[in-house]
Scaffold this motif. Structure first.
Motif, PDB file in Angstrom:
ATOM      1  N   ARG A 148       0.837  -1.215   0.000  1.00  0.00           N
ATOM      2  CA  ARG A 148       0.000   0.000   0.000  1.00  0.00           C
ATOM      3  C   ARG A 148       0.867   1.258   0.000  1.00  0.00           C
ATOM      4  NH1 ARG A 148      -3.259  -2.800   3.595  1.00  0.00           N
ATOM      5  NH2 ARG A 148      -2.254  -1.782   5.340  1.00  0.00           N
ATOM      6  N   ILE A 149       1.933   1.248   0.804  1.00  0.00           N
ATOM      7  CA  ILE A 149       2.828   2.406   0.874  1.00  0.00           C
ATOM      8  C   ILE A 149       3.491   2.637  -0.484  1.00  0.00           C
ATOM      9  CG2 ILE A 149       4.978   3.272   1.886  1.00  0.00           C
ATOM     10  CD1 ILE A 149       4.102   1.792   4.508  1.00  0.00           C
TER      11      ILE A 149
ATOM     12  N   LYS B 297       6.297   6.534   6.599  1.00  0.00           N
ATOM     13  CA  LYS B 297       4.980   5.906   6.399  1.00  0.00           C
ATOM     14  C   LYS B 297       4.873   4.544   7.085  1.00  0.00           C
ATOM     15  CE  LYS B 297       3.233   8.600   2.923  1.00  0.00           C
ATOM     16  NZ  LYS B 297       1.959   9.250   3.023  1.00  0.00           N
TER      17      LYS B 297
ATOM     18  N   PRO C  45       2.353   6.806  -7.853  1.00  0.00           N
ATOM     19  CA  PRO C  45       1.153   6.831  -8.695  1.00  0.00           C
ATOM     20  C   PRO C  45       1.453   6.752 -10.194  1.00  0.00           C
ATOM     21  CG  PRO C  45       1.619   9.015  -7.844  1.00  0.00           C
ATOM     22  CD  PRO C  45       2.584   8.074  -7.182  1.00  0.00           C
TER      23      PRO C  45
ATOM     24  N   ASP D 232       0.877   3.997  -2.931  1.00  0.00           N
ATOM     25  CA  ASP D 232       0.533   5.396  -2.658  1.00  0.00           C
ATOM     26  C   ASP D 232       1.626   6.365  -3.096  1.00  0.00           C
ATOM     27  OD1 ASP D 232      -1.866   4.625  -1.548  1.00  0.00           O
ATOM     28  OD2 ASP D 232      -1.184   4.821   0.536  1.00  0.00           O
TER      29      ASP D 232
END
Length: 123
Positions: free
Chosen positions: A58-59, A79, A65, A62
């Motif tokens: 997920r990190i 993060k 992109p 994110d």
């Protein structure tokens, strides 16, 4: 020796077990409870590792992109990224190692920078 004089006992609740000669538990509930308890350490370990891998992915997703991004390693650490966990490593002919969390990858660069990439041919 017959079952009525010396019945087998359920390893979970210690009630008598009746039925087939190889039956070990008095019910499905006892069998499930016993197996869940005896496997809980391994299950927790796997669950924690999978959670870390999903968080890492997920990190990376994110922060990347556009599919290719260069950023400071500290950004990932802020993060909560854990560099100990990844799903695979790809080593190039020149010896560079790309680490992947499923389809999201990264390459550790000089000066504490990281190149984030996406594995395009991942199915």
């Amino acid at each position: 020796m017959t079952e009525t004089t010396n019945p087998r006992l359920c390893p979970e609740c210690e009630r008598p077990v009746f039925g087939r000669a190889d039956k070990k538990f008095c019910s499905d509930a006892c069998r499930n409870a016993y197996n869940n308890r005896s496997n809980s350490d391994a299950v927790n370990l796997v669950r924690n590792i999978n959670n870390t891998l999903r968080k890492n992915r997920r990190i990376l997703l994110d922060l990347n992109p556009d599919g290719k991004t260069k950023l400071p390693k500290s950004k990932l650490l802020q993060k909560g990224f854990d560099f100990e966990y990844h799903t695979s490593i790809y080593t190039t002919k020149s010896g560079q190692q790309y680490r992947y969390c499923y389809d999201q990858g990264y390459l550790l660069l000089d000066d504490d920078f990281v190149l984030l990439i996406v594995k395009k041919d991942f199915n």
